[in-house]
Design an enzyme around this catalytic site. Sequence first.
Site, PDB file in Angstrom:
ATOM      1  N   THR A   1     -12.823 -17.433 -48.998  1.00  0.00           N
ATOM      2  CA  THR A   1     -12.587 -18.452 -50.019  1.00  0.00           C
ATOM      3  C   THR A   1     -11.238 -18.158 -50.660  1.00  0.00           C
ATOM      4  OG1 THR A   1     -14.932 -18.811 -50.477  1.00  0.00           O
ATOM      5  CG2 THR A   1     -13.381 -19.435 -52.200  1.00  0.00           C
TER       6      THR A   1
ATOM      7  N   LYS B   1     -15.085 -26.421 -51.101  1.00  0.00           N
ATOM      8  CA  LYS B   1     -15.715 -25.242 -51.702  1.00  0.00           C
ATOM      9  C   LYS B   1     -15.334 -25.106 -53.173  1.00  0.00           C
ATOM     10  CE  LYS B   1     -17.585 -21.061 -52.069  1.00  0.00           C
ATOM     11  NZ  LYS B   1     -17.195 -19.849 -51.323  1.00  0.00           N
TER      12      LYS B   1
ATOM     13  N   LYS C   1     -13.604 -15.977 -59.868  1.00  0.00           N
ATOM     14  CA  LYS C   1     -12.575 -16.210 -58.845  1.00  0.00           C
ATOM     15  C   LYS C   1     -12.526 -17.691 -58.462  1.00  0.00           C
ATOM     16  CE  LYS C   1     -11.699 -15.535 -53.920  1.00  0.00           C
ATOM     17  NZ  LYS C   1     -12.177 -14.952 -52.649  1.00  0.00           N
TER      18      LYS C   1
END
Length: 304
Positions: A100, A175, A250
């Site tokens: 990611t 995402k 994050k």
Amino acid sequence: MKGGGHHMSTVAFIGLGNMGLPMAINLKNAGYALTGFDAVPEAMAAAREVGIATAASVAEAVADADFVVTMLPNGPIVLTVYAQMIPAARRGAVAVDCSTVDVTSAKKAHELAAAAGLLAVDAPVSGGTVGASAGTLTFMVGGSREAFEKVGPILDEMGGRIVHCGDGGAGQAAKICNNMLLGISMIGTCEAFALAEKLGLSAQAAFDVMSTSSGSCWSVNTYCPVPGTGPQSPADNGYKPGFATELMLKDLGLSQQAAAEAGQATPMGAHALALYRYFEEHGGAGRDFSAIIDYLRTATRDVS
């Protein structure tokens, strides 16, 4: 089809951490000839313990691979690994980045691969370590239709749902947007349960209403932040991470970076980032992201 056996395909797996190792094990168990590499010696040792062959470097791992799967912490590390991987990879290999990372880094990785004649997809995942072990991850895939079709069989061995989101970078975009919404909705869920407690309403009554009414959402129904309420969740295990606060922080940071680059206002996303940053600094580190309910229970009315 899972477990079909793929003895003719070779895979290099770079990044054998908490997510990467169980994903690699699933590919090995499916019959792929697998070689792994990780910069952390302990991760390499753990891979060898479960029968995964390891290489001394990225270049050695990818030399004969049909597919190169990466599961790495951030964009700069992905680009560093790609700089080592691409000159050593054979032409026709397919790069599959399951990390990611920011959309800009993802697109740069696609450009590097394309310039060297490699097919590539960005394929970040949802489902955490439990999904990685069970082979039930959701993959959000960005890349050409040709690349998507080529990686389908190996993603199928690691996942339960595979969605082609568009061209290079689209998987990361999906995402980031999804997890920004998750961070926002978990804070709202925790606020609602905390207020219910203060108003003398039982958590079970609050759950029974919210899970079947207009407040219904995944954070309530599937991942309830109150112990003993709803299906089993990290709240029932002392908030041991299924999805750690640091990982949510994050992803929210990536969402705000993307929003700034796109010129899109995301005030709730920005506020969620600020709350999770404060939570991590005040007892949230190492805990599941749903544990933010503990902070919200004791926060003052002027929390910002």
